[in-house]
Design a protein around this motif. Structure first.
Motif, short mmCIF file in Angstrom:
data_model
loop_
_atom_site.label_atom_id
_atom_site.label_comp_id
_atom_site.label_asym_id
_atom_site.label_seq_id
_atom_site.Cartn_x
_atom_site.Cartn_y
_atom_site.Cartn_z
N PHE A 58 0.83 -1.20 0.00
CA PHE A 58 0.00 0.00 0.00
C PHE A 58 0.87 1.26 0.00
O PHE A 58 0.66 2.19 -0.79
CB PHE A 58 -0.91 -0.01 1.23
N ILE A 59 1.86 1.29 0.87
CA ILE A 59 2.76 2.45 0.96
C ILE A 59 3.58 2.59 -0.32
O ILE A 59 3.84 3.70 -0.79
CB ILE A 59 3.69 2.31 2.18
N LYS A 60 3.94 1.46 -0.91
CA LYS A 60 4.77 1.46 -2.11
C LYS A 60 4.05 2.08 -3.30
O LYS A 60 4.68 2.77 -4.12
CB LYS A 60 5.20 0.03 -2.44
N ILE A 61 2.73 1.85 -3.43
CA ILE A 61 2.01 2.33 -4.61
C ILE A 61 1.42 3.73 -4.42
O ILE A 61 0.84 4.29 -5.35
CB ILE A 61 0.87 1.36 -4.99
N LEU A 62 1.57 4.30 -3.23
CA LEU A 62 1.10 5.67 -3.02
C LEU A 62 1.93 6.64 -3.85
O LEU A 62 3.08 6.35 -4.18
CB LEU A 62 1.21 6.04 -1.53
N PRO A 63 1.38 7.82 -4.18
CA PRO A 63 2.20 8.85 -4.84
C PRO A 63 3.45 9.14 -4.00
O PRO A 63 3.42 9.01 -2.78
CB PRO A 63 1.26 10.06 -4.89
#
Length: 217
Positions: free
Chosen positions: A122-127
């Motif tokens: 989740f954190i990886k795919i955030l802007p």
């Protein structure tokens, strides 16, 4: 233990000896503590008394003193590269060791492990800006990571709203000034008209001389 020792290698070696000698885990801290020095000794001495007898907590405190945490092992797990100097079995064993240190499966439930993996993705795919903000706060729960992302977006939205208001005020200001000028122009024209009319009257009809002055003549 000396200052030059690798703290992780030292603790791993100690644990293997403890298992080989079949020491009860309740005795591990008693056997380890006398050999601690430097930062490791400082971390142990700063612990609360009721926690200083539990090996897992002592180990965590020591590693934290050396800035080694679950996040450290997560990064190592993700960044590990295959080396020709190591055999495939050694690489796999190293990956397994890093995974266990990161996830601590013996202390977590299946649901907690799932949450950790999903939160990482989740954190990886955030802007990029939101991801950096969330990672900076090192959330240990998915709900915390979500809240951090939402708070960042809300703050960003509010900042954008204030910026637009300021820009609109800067655009409207010249328009208001122009309207004010147009409003005052007719008034100025009227005043100038009255002034020129008065001057024309004075020019065409000069004031009569004083009668006393005429009589003296």
């Amino acid at each position: 233990m000396t200052q030059e020792d690798d703290i992780e290698a030292y603790l791993t070696t100690f644990e293997r000896i403890a298992h080989a000698c079949k020491w009860p885990k309740e005795q591990w801290v008693i056997r380890l503590a006398p050999y601690l020095t430097g930062q490791a000794q400082m971390a142990y001495s700063n612990m609360k008394i009721h926690e200083s007898g539990q090996y897992d907590l002592v180990k965590e405190a020591i590693l934290r003193r050396y800035n080694i945490s679950e996040e450290t092992y997560r990064q190592r797990f993700r960044q590990l590269k295959y080396s020709a100097a190591d055999s495939p079995r050694e690489v796999f064993t190293h990956l397994t060791d890093l995974y266990k240190k990161w996830m601590k499966p013996e202390l977590k439930t299946h649901q907690q492990i799932t949450e950790t993996i999903v939160m990482e993705q989740f954190i990886k795919i955030l802007p990029e800006d939101i991801s950096s903000w969330v990672q900076k706060h090192r959330p240990n729960k998915a709900e915390k990571a979500i809240s951090l992302a939402e708070d960042y977006l809300l703050a960003k939205k509010d900042a954008g709203r204030h910026t637009r208001r300021f820009q609109q005020s800067q655009v409207q200001k010249p328009l208001l000034d122009h309207k004010q000028k147009r409003k005052t122009m007719p008034e100025n024209r009227i005043l100038w008209g009255i002034f020129f009319l008065f001057m024309k009257i004075l020019w065409c009809y000069p004031p009569q001389k004083n009668r006393l002055y005429q009589h003296s003549r």
